[in-house]
Design a protein around this motif. Structure first.
Motif, PDB file in Angstrom:
ATOM      1  N   LEU B 407       0.822  -1.210   0.000  1.00  0.00           N
ATOM      2  CA  LEU B 407       0.000   0.000   0.000  1.00  0.00           C
ATOM      3  C   LEU B 407       0.852   1.254   0.000  1.00  0.00           C
ATOM      4  N   LEU B 408       1.853   1.270   0.863  1.00  0.00           N
ATOM      5  CA  LEU B 408       2.686   2.464   0.966  1.00  0.00           C
ATOM      6  C   LEU B 408       3.482   2.671  -0.313  1.00  0.00           C
ATOM      7  N   GLY B 409       4.051   1.558  -0.821  1.00  0.00           N
ATOM      8  CA  GLY B 409       4.837   1.640  -2.048  1.00  0.00           C
ATOM      9  C   GLY B 409       3.988   2.161  -3.196  1.00  0.00           C
ATOM     10  N   ALA B 410       2.799   1.587  -3.343  1.00  0.00           N
ATOM     11  CA  ALA B 410       1.922   1.990  -4.448  1.00  0.00           C
ATOM     12  C   ALA B 410       1.528   3.450  -4.302  1.00  0.00           C
ATOM     13  N   SER B 411       1.250   3.893  -3.070  1.00  0.00           N
ATOM     14  CA  SER B 411       0.807   5.279  -2.941  1.00  0.00           C
ATOM     15  C   SER B 411       1.966   6.252  -3.182  1.00  0.00           C
ATOM     16  N   LEU B 412       3.168   5.835  -2.820  1.00  0.00           N
ATOM     17  CA  LEU B 412       4.319   6.695  -3.117  1.00  0.00           C
ATOM     18  C   LEU B 412       4.557   6.801  -4.619  1.00  0.00           C
ATOM     19  N   LEU B 413       4.201   5.721  -5.306  1.00  0.00           N
ATOM     20  CA  LEU B 413       4.427   5.689  -6.745  1.00  0.00           C
ATOM     21  C   LEU B 413       3.378   6.512  -7.496  1.00  0.00           C
ATOM     22  N   LEU B 414       2.244   6.721  -6.839  1.00  0.00           N
ATOM     23  CA  LEU B 414       1.109   7.334  -7.525  1.00  0.00           C
ATOM     24  C   LEU B 414       1.431   8.664  -8.213  1.00  0.00           C
ATOM     25  N   PRO B 415       2.076   9.639  -7.526  1.00  0.00           N
ATOM     26  CA  PRO B 415       2.333  10.921  -8.194  1.00  0.00           C
ATOM     27  C   PRO B 415       3.133  10.732  -9.477  1.00  0.00           C
ATOM     28  N   ALA B 416       4.121   9.826  -9.442  1.00  0.00           N
ATOM     29  CA  ALA B 416       4.932   9.599 -10.640  1.00  0.00           C
ATOM     30  C   ALA B 416       4.071   9.025 -11.759  1.00  0.00           C
ATOM     31  N   VAL B 417       3.219   8.070 -11.390  1.00  0.00           N
ATOM     32  CA  VAL B 417       2.346   7.449 -12.401  1.00  0.00           C
ATOM     33  C   VAL B 417       1.414   8.489 -13.009  1.00  0.00           C
ATOM     34  N   LEU B 418       0.797   9.300 -12.133  1.00  0.00           N
ATOM     35  CA  LEU B 418      -0.136  10.307 -12.624  1.00  0.00           C
ATOM     36  C   LEU B 418       0.599  11.346 -13.464  1.00  0.00           C
ATOM     37  N   SER B 419       1.764  11.718 -13.004  1.00  0.00           N
ATOM     38  CA  SER B 419       2.535  12.716 -13.727  1.00  0.00           C
ATOM     39  C   SER B 419       2.898  12.201 -15.122  1.00  0.00           C
ATOM     40  N   GLY B 420       3.291  10.932 -15.171  1.00  0.00           N
ATOM     41  CA  GLY B 420       3.604  10.325 -16.465  1.00  0.00           C
ATOM     42  C   GLY B 420       2.394  10.337 -17.376  1.00  0.00           C
ATOM     43  N   PHE B 421       1.261   9.972 -16.797  1.00  0.00           N
ATOM     44  CA  PHE B 421       0.020   9.934 -17.557  1.00  0.00           C
ATOM     45  C   PHE B 421      -0.324  11.320 -18.101  1.00  0.00           C
ATOM     46  N   LEU B 422      -0.181  12.348 -17.259  1.00  0.00           N
ATOM     47  CA  LEU B 422      -0.520  13.712 -17.668  1.00  0.00           C
ATOM     48  C   LEU B 422       0.458  14.224 -18.731  1.00  0.00           C
ATOM     49  N   THR B 423       1.716  13.857 -18.555  1.00  0.00           N
ATOM     50  CA  THR B 423       2.703  14.267 -19.547  1.00  0.00           C
ATOM     51  C   THR B 423       2.362  13.679 -20.909  1.00  0.00           C
ATOM     52  N   LEU B 424       2.012  12.395 -20.874  1.00  0.00           N
ATOM     53  CA  LEU B 424       1.621  11.722 -22.119  1.00  0.00           C
ATOM     54  C   LEU B 424       0.451  12.432 -22.776  1.00  0.00           C
ATOM     55  N   MET B 425      -0.552  12.748 -21.985  1.00  0.00           N
ATOM     56  CA  MET B 425      -1.744  13.394 -22.503  1.00  0.00           C
ATOM     57  C   MET B 425      -1.387  14.769 -23.063  1.00  0.00           C
ATOM     58  N   GLN B 426      -0.484  15.447 -22.335  1.00  0.00           N
ATOM     59  CA  GLN B 426      -0.095  16.788 -22.767  1.00  0.00           C
ATOM     60  C   GLN B 426       0.581  16.733 -24.132  1.00  0.00           C
ATOM     61  N   ARG B 427       1.461  15.713 -24.288  1.00  0.00           N
ATOM     62  CA  ARG B 427       2.171  15.561 -25.550  1.00  0.00           C
ATOM     63  C   ARG B 427       1.204  15.228 -26.667  1.00  0.00           C
ATOM     64  N   ALA B 428       0.197  14.434 -26.340  1.00  0.00           N
ATOM     65  CA  ALA B 428      -0.717  13.956 -27.374  1.00  0.00           C
ATOM     66  C   ALA B 428      -1.717  15.017 -27.794  1.00  0.00           C
ATOM     67  N   SER B 429      -1.843  16.083 -27.006  1.00  0.00           N
ATOM     68  CA  SER B 429      -2.890  17.052 -27.357  1.00  0.00           C
ATOM     69  C   SER B 429      -2.294  18.179 -28.201  1.00  0.00           C
ATOM     70  N   SER B 430      -3.204  18.831 -28.971  1.00  0.00           N
ATOM     71  CA  SER B 430      -2.701  19.831 -29.906  1.00  0.00           C
ATOM     72  C   SER B 430      -3.171  21.243 -29.557  1.00  0.00           C
ATOM     73  N   GLY B 431      -4.456  21.400 -29.292  1.00  0.00           N
ATOM     74  CA  GLY B 431      -4.991  22.739 -29.047  1.00  0.00           C
ATOM     75  C   GLY B 431      -4.315  23.388 -27.849  1.00  0.00           C
ATOM     76  N   ALA B 432      -4.211  24.734 -27.873  1.00  0.00           N
ATOM     77  CA  ALA B 432      -3.518  25.454 -26.807  1.00  0.00           C
ATOM     78  C   ALA B 432      -4.213  25.248 -25.469  1.00  0.00           C
ATOM     79  N   LEU B 433      -5.543  25.382 -25.484  1.00  0.00           N
ATOM     80  CA  LEU B 433      -6.285  25.277 -24.230  1.00  0.00           C
ATOM     81  C   LEU B 433      -6.176  23.874 -23.643  1.00  0.00           C
ATOM     82  N   VAL B 434      -6.251  22.875 -24.574  1.00  0.00           N
ATOM     83  CA  VAL B 434      -6.157  21.480 -24.112  1.00  0.00           C
ATOM     84  C   VAL B 434      -4.778  21.222 -23.533  1.00  0.00           C
ATOM     85  N   THR B 435      -3.744  21.707 -24.240  1.00  0.00           N
ATOM     86  CA  THR B 435      -2.381  21.525 -23.739  1.00  0.00           C
ATOM     87  C   THR B 435      -2.228  22.189 -22.382  1.00  0.00           C
ATOM     88  N   TRP B 436      -2.803  23.405 -22.285  1.00  0.00           N
ATOM     89  CA  TRP B 436      -2.741  24.116 -21.001  1.00  0.00           C
ATOM     90  C   TRP B 436      -3.430  23.303 -19.906  1.00  0.00           C
TER      91      TRP B 436
END
Lengths: 357, 803
Positions: B407-436
């Motif tokens: 539980l502790l390990g997974a929760s510590l990992l969570l920010p990195a996982v979410l951050s990776g996910f958001l970075t991916l989404m950011q890269r994949a998006s094109s519109g300025a507002l969406v990227t923002w």
């Protein structure tokens, strides 16, 4: 479960109305002086030995009561007591836990400084406690009074006696130098003017050798001992509150057993003069006069510990002094029991028991 | 400037931000509440075990027992007494009064040591009626209600008696249990005279069982209480996330105040002491509230826990709670300790950061990139450790260790996982507002990550425990169908009636299956040996886990025995192993059966093998096989023609229903704790969003200035929250399943001795997802309303105040 509870139960059973101040004895499963279903002592019955050394389960109460006046080689005085009480909830015996017999043992050693006491309580029927007439043995747990192995002699003529408790113990060998002595009228001992009575005989002629185990070490002792055997179903009248009982070894070789049962009036006294060769001479009621001389504060109350005894018809007058004022038996049924010495018309040693104070 | 003035200046922060103060207090109070609630339940249960054990088992004293659970001859007791030992005999067994089975404990009141004063016989009359025929049963008030009118014996009610047991005189116990001259154990008093002959020579056949601080029941239920404690701790940890984030924020927001105060001459140490005092004060206030709420929670939970313990372990716990100092203190201690731990970082930073560094509220959560890297490394280490524990460690503690690391390990990992996910989404998006949108979410992540971690824990615990309970239920129900194969279960009142019953039934049913058992001790454990007849019912229905092909033939011939799963696992037995069932009875293990809900080990032997060793075994209970449509007829003729009381006849359906009810009650507590934990997590989310919303103006103002309406901004806020929630939820699913697997395959095996197959219930996830979503929507409602209602001037002010 407190020992005290057993205590009171037993107290009521044994002393019937004696402990009237503690609990209403009448309220107790019919344990008033009436002897429902139990046998009642009758005058004129002769003892049959060795059977009568054993238990009489059809009587409500019974005891094997031994007191010894002992002396160390250096002259130090001691007292020792060994008692086995039997009390029946119903007038029968049965094997196993369903036996209605209850046993209680008291052991004590008195010195001039200390009074050591121990108590054992047991159910009958399972072998934890009991009495066998032949070969004689009376026991409760590891305490035992055992007869000698000479079959032709009386079973009580030779006894070994032992008791061990946490802080004291003793092992005594007793050898009778006289016969068994029936008390009262041929063993029928009357206890009140209303006719309450018990069967009662004694062996007052024991010579004792043995040793006491005390916290300060073992002491070899010699001395004299007295065994009382008594059984009854209604020993006391309702208004009797306690007794003062004396067993005296006179320097003349004679013995005296005397008691006073206290009531609201003058009380009831009875005594047996025993000649040196063991012949009982029962004295008429009232022949013995007992007067307290000195009281002491014992267990929170004032108790007479020194007495003046007079039998005018025999020119007998002595004053007794206890070895230890504080010979208080702090058992479930508390009472005073300790060795005494006396002087006056004759000197000697003995034992005093006082109940109901 | 007096200290008081400084304190007022510091405290004024909370006056201006009541919601923040509320979140802090509520978070701390709730965390303390769950913790102390669980502690209260545990303390109550333990106290009740201790009472029962002291009363019934005299477990404060040593005992003499027979090594194989055989009875002890009475003569052994007498021999010990005559050797001077202060001992007391006990004979106990089960006896039925009508439909009520009581543990009958026969004692000998004259020798029973005074230390174990359970039966109050201080009144001589009570003592006499206790030991004289017909005899007295000393029972609890509840038990007295149950058996009143079903026995001729006198009843004495004692508040000190646990339910389901009766003290009787040993003579009466002999008669009731038909065990003349037998004892089950001998109590050894503490008070013994010196110079005794050793027990080993006096009673060589008996062994001494030393006094145990822990009773059997306490031992059995240990795992259950450990479970509760783990849950309470999880909830507390989730609560601490709130405290941590709120305190961090409050420190950061007050940095200008600190700076001003320091410039005015307040020493750093004075400031630190004041802040510390403030925290302790808050902690104490919140703890007081928390303990009170905890008491309420505990009173709500306790009846359920009591039912569970009764059903699972046969342990009797009163349904009412008494105030015990141990959990009061534990509540206060953990609240203060938790607050101090959560504020250490903030306090240290206060000491270290230079006086004049500009206050930057958004920096507090984003501590540093290195911090995050460290977090990922720690997470990897913890996850690795949990894997290692699964592979190489065993024991219940290791099981919980696995859970904790996971539980502790997974929760510590969570920010990195979410951050990776958001970075991916950011890269994949094109519109300025969406990227923002994605970039802004990522920027927000540090501030929310603690709340999201709390959420992850709560969701994973829900998924894991839910999966475990549902898997268990599915398995249990199937197992019940197999196990309770007989259509009717009857109990005769005594042996003569049982003989009559067997003869009467012979022509009326397809088969009569006796249910006979003896209580014994095997390999030092209390066990039951059941005797079974050779009947197709067992061959077709009995749920075996492993077994030789001809297992039932071997059992019937007396050549082999079956053992239950608990015993099999605990003792690491194998098929073909020899088992000492009694001093003169060895047998081979030929099969293993599952036996859910039974805390003790059990052995099944052929009935002939059992009765030849234990001729006195009770033969009162029977299972009856009949065609299902004949059940009602048989039932009525059993009571009308034969004369068996209706209470003594139970049909299969009723028994199953009863078992299921017990099962469901068993996990009621778990469900309740789950909901509480989720509630705390939602609160954590709410407080984080609330604090973030106050700091987000500088980010939102430029976007607003570029033409995005406040309405759209609010919509984007909702979307962002939902995205983060969803991402966390999906991360929680595999974690929850891993948790369920550990619970089923590791913790259950260690705690109860059985392993369960895992079943997956996606429908439950959807439900949980919806509940979580609802909580998410609620948690952004206030921040959102604030944003939507924000005056444009406020947004403009951002530019005016540009730092």
């Amino acid at each position: 479960m407190s020992v005290r509870s057993i205590a009171i139960a037993f107290a009521v059973m044994i002393m019937a109305s004696l402990s009237g101040s503690q609990a209403a004895p009448q309220g107790f499963g019919g344990l008033s002086s009436a002897a429902e279903g139990f046998s009642v002592p009758q005058p004129g019955l002769l003892f049959r030995f060795p059977d009568d050394h054993g238990a009489h389960p059809d009587f409500r109460i019974e005891w094997w009561y031994l007191t010894a006046n002992l002396e160390a080689p250096d002259g130090t005085q001691y007292g020792a007591q060994w008692t086995l009480f039997r009390s029946a909830l119903a007038p029968r015996e049965a094997k196993g836990w369903s036996s209605p017999q209850i046993w209680m043992g008291h052991a004590a050693v008195t010195t001039s400084e200390d009074h050591f006491v121990a108590e054992r309580i047991s159910r009958g029927g399972v072998g934890q406690a009991g009495v066998v007439a032949e070969p004689f043995s009376a026991w409760i747990d590891d305490w035992q009074m055992k007869g000698g192995d000479t079959p032709e002699a009386d079973q009580l003529a030779e006894l070994t006696l032992n008791a061990t408790a946490k802080d004291f113990g003793y092992e005594l060998r007793l050898s009778a130098t006289g016969p068994l002595v029936p008390q009262g009228n041929n063993g029928y001992s009357v206890k009140s003017a209303q006719g309450q009575a018990s069967y009662y005989y004694s062996q007052p002629f024991y010579a004792v050798t043995g040793s006491l185990a005390l916290p300060t070490g073992n002491v070899d002792v010699t001395g004299k001992a007295w065994l009382d055997r008594e059984w009854s179903s209604q020993p006391l009248a309702e208004d009797q509150t306690g007794w003062d009982w004396f067993s005296l070894h006179l320097d003349s070789g004679e013995k005296l057993m005397g008691f006073r049962l206290r009531d609201k009036g003058e009380g009831f006294t009875s005594a047996t003069w025993i000649t040196a060769d063991g012949r009982p001479e029962p004295l008429p009621a009232g022949a013995l006069q007992i007067v307290p001389v000195r009281t002491a504060k014992v267990a929170g109350g004032q108790i007479p510990v020194s007495w003046n005894l007079r039998i005018p018809s025999r020119g007998f007058e002595v004053t007794t002094q206890p070895l230890n004022d504080q010979a208080w038996m702090a058992t479930s049924i508390p009472y005073w029991e300790g060795p005494i010495t006396f002087g006056g018309s004759v000197g000697g040693r003995g034992y005093l028991e006082m109940t109901g104070y | 400037m007096t200290i008081w003035t400084v304190a007022t200046a510091l405290l004024s922060h909370w006056r201006r931000r009541p919601l923040q103060l509320g979140a802090l207090m509520l978070g701390l109070a709730l965390a303390t509440a769950l913790w102390s609630g669980v502690q209260a339940v545990n303390a109550e249960a333990r106290a009740s075990y201790a009472r029962a054990a002291a009363a019934l088992d005299q477990n404060g004293l040593a005992h003499l027992v027979s090594p194989h659970g055989r009875s002890i001859p009475r003569a052994a007791f007498v021999r010990l007494r005559r050797a001077g030992w202060n001992v007391s005999p006990v004979l106990e067994g089960e006896y039925r009064f009508g439909a009520t089975r009581l543990r009958v404990i026969g004692i000998e009141p004259l020798t029973m040591p005074a230390e174990t004063q359970t039966v109050d016989l201080r009144n001589a009359g009570d003592l006499l009626s206790f030991i004289s025929p017909p005899g007295t049963l000393v029972v609890s008030p509840d038990t007295a209600e149950k058996i009143r009118g079903k026995t001729d014996l006198a009843l004495r009610v004692s508040d000190r008696m646990p339910d389901g047991a009766a003290f009787v005189d040993i003579g009466l116990a002999e008669r009731l249990l038909r065990r003349d001259g037998e004892l089950t154990r001998i109590v050894i008093a503490e008070n013994q005279r010196p110079g005794l002959e050793p027990l080993g020579t006096l009673a060589p056949a008996l062994s001494v069982r030393e006094p145990s601080a822990q009773s059997d029941v306490e031992h059995l239920t240990e795992s259950f209480h450990l479970n509760l404690t783990a849950f309470g701790f999880l909830a507390f940890a989730v609560g601490l996330f709130i405290v941590y984030s709120t305190i961090g924020l409050a420190f950061e927001q007050r940095r200008p105040t600190f700076r001003t105060l320091r410039c005015l001459g307040v020493s750093l140490s004075a400031l630190a002491v004041l802040l510390l005092a403030e925290l302790v004060l808050f902690a104490l206030a919140a703890a007081a509230a928390g303990v009170i709420i905890g008491y309420l929670i505990a009173s709500l939970l306790l009846p359920g826990v009591a039912a569970t313990l009764e059903g699972l372990y046969g342990a009797s716990v009163p349904g009412t709670l008494s105030l015990r100092p141990e959990w009061w203190l534990s509540g206060f201690a953990i609240a203060v300790a938790g607050t101090l731990v959560s504020s250490t970082q903030s306090l240290l930073r206060l000491m270290r950061v230079p006086l004049l560094t500009a206050a930057q509220p958004q920096t507090w959560g984003r501590a540093s990139q290195t911090g995050r890297r460290f977090q990922v490394l720690a997470a990897a280490a913890l996850l690795g450790l949990s894997g290692a524990l699964i592979l190489w460690a065993d024991g219940l503690q290791a099981g919980f260790g696995v859970l904790g690391c996971l539980l502790l390990g997974a929760s510590l990992l969570l920010p990195a996982v979410l951050s990776g996910f958001l970075t991916l989404m950011q890269r994949a998006s094109s519109g300025a507002l969406v990227t923002w949108f994605w970039a802004d979410a990522r920027q927000q992540l540090p501030g929310l990550s603690l709340a999201l971690m709390a959420l992850l824990l709560a969701l994973a615990a829900n998924v894991g425990v839910g999966t475990m309970v549902s898997s268990f239920r599915l398995t249990f129900v199937g197992w019940l169908d197999q196990r309770l194969a007989a259509e009717l279960y009857v109990a005769a009142r005594n042996e003569p009636e049982a003989d009559r019953l067997r003869a009467w039934l012979a022509t009326k049913v397809e088969s009569v299956l006796p249910i006979s058992s003896v209580d014994v001790e095997i390999r030092g454990q209390p066990m039951q040996i059941f005797g079974v007849v050779d009947d197709p019912t067992y061959r077709e229905h009995w749920p075996l886990i492993v077994g030789l092909p001809d297992v039932w033939d071997r059992v019937a011939s007396g050549e082999g025995v079956l053992v239950n799963e608990q015993f099999w696992r605990r003792e690491r037995l194998r098929i073909g192993d020899q088992l000492d069932l009694a001093s003169d009875w060895k047998s081979t293990v030929v099969g293993v059966y599952s036996d859910y809900g039974n805390p003790k080990g059990q052995v099944i032997a052929g009935i002939n093998a059992l009765t030849s060793r234990y001729p006195e075994v009770s033969r009162l209970r029977y299972g009856l096989r009949v065609q299902p449509d004949q059940v009602p007829d048989l039932r009525s003729s059993l009571s009308d023609e034969f004369g068996l009381p209706p209470d003594n006849i139970v049909d299969q359906a009723a028994l199953k229903e009863q078992s299921r009810r017990i099962f469901d009650r068993t996990f009621l507590v778990t469900g309740a704790l789950n909901i509480f934990t989720l509630g705390v997590a939602a609160l954590a989310m709410f407080s984080s969003l609330l604090t973030l919303s106050e700091m987000r103006l500088p980010q939102l103002a430029p976007v607003w200035a570029m033409g995005v309406t406040r309405r759209d901004l609010a919509l984007l806020e909702v979307l962002r929250t939902l995205v983060l929630w969803l991402a966390t939820f999906f991360t929680a699913l595999p974690l929850g399943l891993a948790l369920a697997w550990v619970l089923l395959a590791v913790v259950n095996v260690e705690a109860f001795g059985w392993r369960l197959p895992m079943h997956i219930f996606p429908y439950e996830w959807v439900r949980l997802g919806l509940v979580a979503l609802a909580a998410a929507v609620v948690s952004i409602f206030i921040p959102l309303r604030r944003l939507a209602g924000l005056a444009p001037s406020e947004l403009l002010k951002v530019f005016a105040n540009e730092r």
